[in-house]
Motif scaffolding. Structure first.
Motif, short mmCIF file in Angstrom:
data_model
loop_
_atom_site.label_atom_id
_atom_site.label_comp_id
_atom_site.label_asym_id
_atom_site.label_seq_id
_atom_site.Cartn_x
_atom_site.Cartn_y
_atom_site.Cartn_z
N LYS A 289 7.60 2.66 3.68
CA LYS A 289 7.05 2.05 4.97
C LYS A 289 5.68 2.66 4.83
CE LYS A 289 7.29 1.98 9.59
NZ LYS A 289 8.00 1.96 10.97
N MET A 290 5.44 3.94 4.47
CA MET A 290 3.97 4.38 4.55
C MET A 290 3.15 3.65 3.68
SD MET A 290 2.77 8.25 3.96
CE MET A 290 3.25 8.99 5.40
N ALA A 291 3.66 3.21 2.38
CA ALA A 291 2.80 2.67 1.57
C ALA A 291 2.46 1.20 2.07
CB ALA A 291 3.60 2.37 0.12
N THR A 292 3.23 0.61 3.02
CA THR A 292 2.84 -0.66 3.49
C THR A 292 1.42 -0.63 4.62
OG1 THR A 292 4.47 -0.78 5.35
CG2 THR A 292 5.14 -1.47 2.98
N ARG A 293 1.45 0.61 5.08
CA ARG A 293 0.65 0.75 6.21
C ARG A 293 -0.55 1.87 6.00
NH1 ARG A 293 3.65 -0.08 11.17
NH2 ARG A 293 2.65 1.70 12.01
N VAL A 294 -0.46 2.58 4.98
CA VAL A 294 -1.58 3.34 4.88
C VAL A 294 -2.19 2.73 3.35
CG1 VAL A 294 -2.54 5.54 4.29
CG2 VAL A 294 -0.74 5.14 5.88
N THR A 295 -3.89 2.44 3.62
CA THR A 295 -4.44 1.85 2.34
C THR A 295 -5.05 2.87 1.60
OG1 THR A 295 -6.28 1.32 3.67
CG2 THR A 295 -4.39 -0.41 3.59
N GLY A 296 -5.29 2.52 0.27
CA GLY A 296 -6.05 3.41 -0.58
C GLY A 296 -5.21 4.28 -1.31
N ILE A 297 -3.98 4.41 -1.25
CA ILE A 297 -3.27 5.18 -1.93
C ILE A 297 -3.03 4.71 -3.30
CG2 ILE A 297 -1.13 6.57 -2.03
CD1 ILE A 297 -1.27 6.67 0.92
N ASP A 298 -3.11 5.31 -4.38
CA ASP A 298 -2.75 4.57 -5.74
C ASP A 298 -1.01 5.03 -6.07
OD1 ASP A 298 -5.20 3.30 -6.66
OD2 ASP A 298 -5.75 5.39 -6.66
N ILE A 314 6.73 -1.18 -6.45
CA ILE A 314 5.39 -1.63 -6.24
C ILE A 314 5.20 -2.25 -4.71
CG2 ILE A 314 3.54 -3.21 -7.19
CD1 ILE A 314 4.64 -3.04 -9.81
N VAL A 315 4.58 -1.55 -4.04
CA VAL A 315 4.28 -1.87 -2.57
C VAL A 315 3.03 -2.66 -2.17
CG1 VAL A 315 4.36 -0.91 -0.17
CG2 VAL A 315 5.95 -0.05 -1.97
N LYS A 316 2.82 -3.78 -1.79
CA LYS A 316 1.74 -4.41 -1.37
C LYS A 316 1.29 -4.12 -0.05
CE LYS A 316 1.90 -7.13 -5.21
NZ LYS A 316 0.76 -6.94 -6.20
N ASN A 317 0.25 -3.90 0.19
CA ASN A 317 -0.68 -3.59 1.43
C ASN A 317 -2.04 -4.49 1.57
OD1 ASN A 317 -2.42 -1.86 0.43
ND2 ASN A 317 -0.80 -0.32 0.23
N SER A 318 -2.65 -4.19 2.84
CA SER A 318 -3.76 -4.66 3.08
C SER A 318 -4.97 -4.42 2.10
CB SER A 318 -4.34 -4.83 4.34
OG SER A 318 -4.71 -3.49 4.68
N GLY A 319 -4.81 -3.21 1.50
CA GLY A 319 -5.92 -2.78 0.64
C GLY A 319 -5.50 -2.78 -1.02
N GLY A 320 -4.31 -3.44 -1.19
CA GLY A 320 -4.12 -3.73 -2.62
C GLY A 320 -2.56 -3.30 -2.96
N GLN A 321 -2.42 -2.21 -3.45
CA GLN A 321 -0.94 -1.73 -3.83
C GLN A 321 -0.74 -0.42 -4.13
OE1 GLN A 321 -0.04 -4.31 -7.60
NE2 GLN A 321 0.04 -2.31 -8.54
N THR A 322 0.51 -0.01 -3.89
CA THR A 322 0.75 1.44 -4.23
C THR A 322 2.19 1.63 -4.94
OG1 THR A 322 -0.25 2.06 -2.23
CG2 THR A 322 1.30 3.76 -2.81
N LEU A 323 2.14 2.37 -5.80
CA LEU A 323 3.43 2.70 -6.48
C LEU A 323 3.95 3.72 -5.85
CD1 LEU A 323 1.76 2.89 -10.29
CD2 LEU A 323 2.61 0.90 -9.04
N VAL A 324 5.10 3.55 -5.47
CA VAL A 324 6.25 4.55 -4.98
C VAL A 324 7.30 4.89 -6.04
CG1 VAL A 324 7.88 5.01 -3.25
CG2 VAL A 324 5.96 3.69 -2.85
#
Length: 579
Positions: A289-298, A314-324
């Motif tokens: 969930k955090m990965a969808t809401r906080v941007t800039g985390i790789d 692989i989680v998409k968000n407004s700033g790109g994507q984050t690997l969890v």
């Protein structure tokens, strides 16, 4: 103790002859040449490398550890990692059944496979793997996700010192925490200020003082790796004062602190970080969930829920994507995350990544001499006590699963008999080693299940209403549809009483049909309820390990446990359940 390579080859050959499917080419190659061989041959990729382990729970020696057969996913989490077990997990990640990886990631054929492949983990074997990987990855960082200083007798009796020294010897660079805090704030501060000074950074952006909100620990660190500035942000377990005794950390506040996390990410980026990684102890659903809401985390390298997941989500968000990523538990796995980052003026973009979650098979890795010597030294004063034989188990004893495990059932059965209780509750802890059928249960094995700083057993008169309230409250911690309200434990284990559970129901409506000896609990009646691990300050009682040890010594032989499981509503076909 790991068997010799020749003996291991003979075991593999016998298992294959008996029809047990083995990925023998890789395993046989691993035995050749005196090294880890093909099984651990992981070529370097890119210029930023992170090694990660978490939730080892103070297991210095190789152990057995069975993965769950029940890890339910509801709503949006249905059918997605980490809520996949057994064959569903193998299919999702394209892992061949009957292989070493199938054994590592699932509970399938556990007892037979464990005899074939041997024990996993052990810091001496982990140290060998870490050194091998670091030799091909200059500048790599070793990250520890926490739950390191708790989970064994020697960690409890040394107040975590055995693990602190082992972590330094292993070469840990950065860590965050959870069960560490149950040693008390003074002990944690002492270790961070003295033992870790100049060696290991303890990070936690979400731990503040309760008076002025000042950071207790450094929130993040900025390291340069092969010309690439990399930020590592620490995220300690958010619910420490709720899930564990508040009085142990009376002047600290915790929490997810999502807005603060965004500020820290932005600050790290502003200072030049080209890669931002969160070292988290949130639990995987919270991380997703955090990965969808906080941007800039790789990437988020997570722990707490003990999920060994073979590939990143692989989680998409407004700033790109984050690997969890979640890296399992008990020293069983080591994550290897490699980034290829462009270097130079106006660059700093991640061009690609590679990831592998490596099972740590003790039989495939030589023990590191220095770490082995440390382990022998710290265990020596306690060896006789650890080795005490309590009973022989005829069945598989494991702890892991949403509702119960056979080790948990054994603890419940012991409390019911020894305490003279009608009903017994045991915490939904995820740590604790596995015992194979025919194996002797030692005091060390029992301590692996119970070694905490608040081990008191209790016997309390409770009304039916109170019992239902407790079950509803714990059930909501597990099944609330919002991951931010999930505290990451499993359901309290229940002995003596049966009940029905509807995980999809609303808070207050999940638990029904509570019965004792086949009869409904009576509203106006109280019942004797045994439990342990009370979080209230001032609680007293006989340590739970003494209660269970007395039961085991009396029985001498422990028959296979019949699990007291709730009747589940609406869970048919859930890929997080195979029983």
């Amino acid at each position: 103790m790991a068997m010799h390579r020749r003996e291991f080859l003979q075991v593999l050959a016998a298992a294959a002859a008996a029809g047990f499917a083995l990925d023998s080419p890789d395993l046989l190659a691993a035995q050749g040449g005196g090294g880890a061989g093909k099984f651990y041959d992981l070529p370097r990729f890119g210029n930023v490398s992170l090694l990660h382990f978490t939730d080892c729970h103070a297991q210095l020696s190789p152990i057995y550890f069975r993965e769950p057969s029940v890890n339910l996913g509801l709503g949006a989490a249905l059918g997605k990692a980490p809520h996949l077990v057994g064959e569903h997990l193998l299919k999702a990640f394209r892992i061949k059944p009957g292989t070493a990886e199938a054994h590592a990631f699932t509970y399938l054929d556990f007892a037979q496979a464990a005899k074939t492949y041997g024990k996993i983990g052990g810091f001496a074997h982990l140290a060998t793997l870490v050194k091998q990987l670091r030799a091909s990855r200059p500048g790599s960082l070793l990250l520890d996700g926490g739950d390191t200083w708790q989970g064994s007798a020697t960690a409890l009796w040394s107040r975590g010192q055995d693990m602190v020294d082992a972590s330094k010897l292993l070469g840990v660079d950065i860590m965050t925490g959870h069960w560490e805090f149950t040693l008390g704030h003074q002990r944690v501060e002492e270790i961070v200020a003295k033992d870790f000074a100049g060696k290991i950074e303890f990070l936690a952006q979400n731990v503040k003082t309760s008076d002025f909100g000042d950071p207790v620990f450094k929130p993040y660190t900025l390291r340069e790796m092969n010309g690439v500035p990399v930020a590592i942000i620490g995220q300690a377990f958010p619910y420490t004062p709720i899930a564990n005794p508040r009085w142990m950390v009376p002047e600290w506040t915790f929490g997810i602190q999502e807005e603060e996390m965004q500020k820290v990410v932005d600050e790290a980026r502003a200072k030049g970080a080209q890669v931002v990684v969160v070292l988290s102890h949130n639990g995987m659903d919270v991380d997703l969930k955090m990965a969808t809401r906080v941007t800039g985390i790789d990437a988020i390298l997570g722990g707490h829920t003990h999920d060994g997941v073979p590939a990143p989500s692989i989680v998409k968000n407004s700033g790109g994507q984050t690997l969890v990523i979640n890296s399992g538990s008990n020293g069983k796995f080591l994550s290897v995350l490699d980034f290829d980052v462009s270097v130079g003026k106006g660059t700093g973009k991640i061009q690609g990544y590679r990831y592998k979650l490596l099972p740590v098979f003790a039989n495939l890795l030589q023990a590191d001499p220095a770490m082995a010597a440390h382990i022998e030294k710290v265990r020596a004063p306690y060896q006789d006590k650890l080795a005490e034989k309590l009973a022989v188990s005829e069945g598989l004893l494991y702890r892991r699963g949403n509702f119960n495990g056979s080790w948990d059932q054994l603890i419940l059965d012991a409390m019911l008999e020894v305490k003279g209780a009608d009903i017994a509750f045991s915490p939904g802890f995820r740590w604790g080693t596995t015992i194979l059928p025919g194996q002797t249960i030692t005091m060390e094995h029992l301590m692996d299940q119970t070694a905490i700083t608040y081990p008191w057993s209790t016997l309390t008169e409770m009304s039916a209403e109170t019992i239902k309230t407790i079950l509803e409250d714990v059930g909501d911690n597990l099944f609330n549809p919002d991951p931010y309200y999930q505290q990451g434990g499993d359901m309290v284990r229940v002995g003596g009483m049966t009940y029905t559970c509807d995980p999809n129901a609303r808070m207050g409506s999940r638990i029904n049909d509570m019965r004792l000896n086949g009869k409904p609990l009576e509203a106006g009646k109280t019942y004797k309820v045994a439990g342990w691990a009370p979080v209230a300050e001032g609680a007293k009682g006989e340590p739970i390990w003494d209660v269970v040890a007395r039961y085991l010594r009396d029985k001498k032989t422990i028959a296979p446990r019949k699990l007291n499981m709730p009747k589940l509503v609406g869970m048919a076909g859930n890929p997080g359940m195979q029983v």
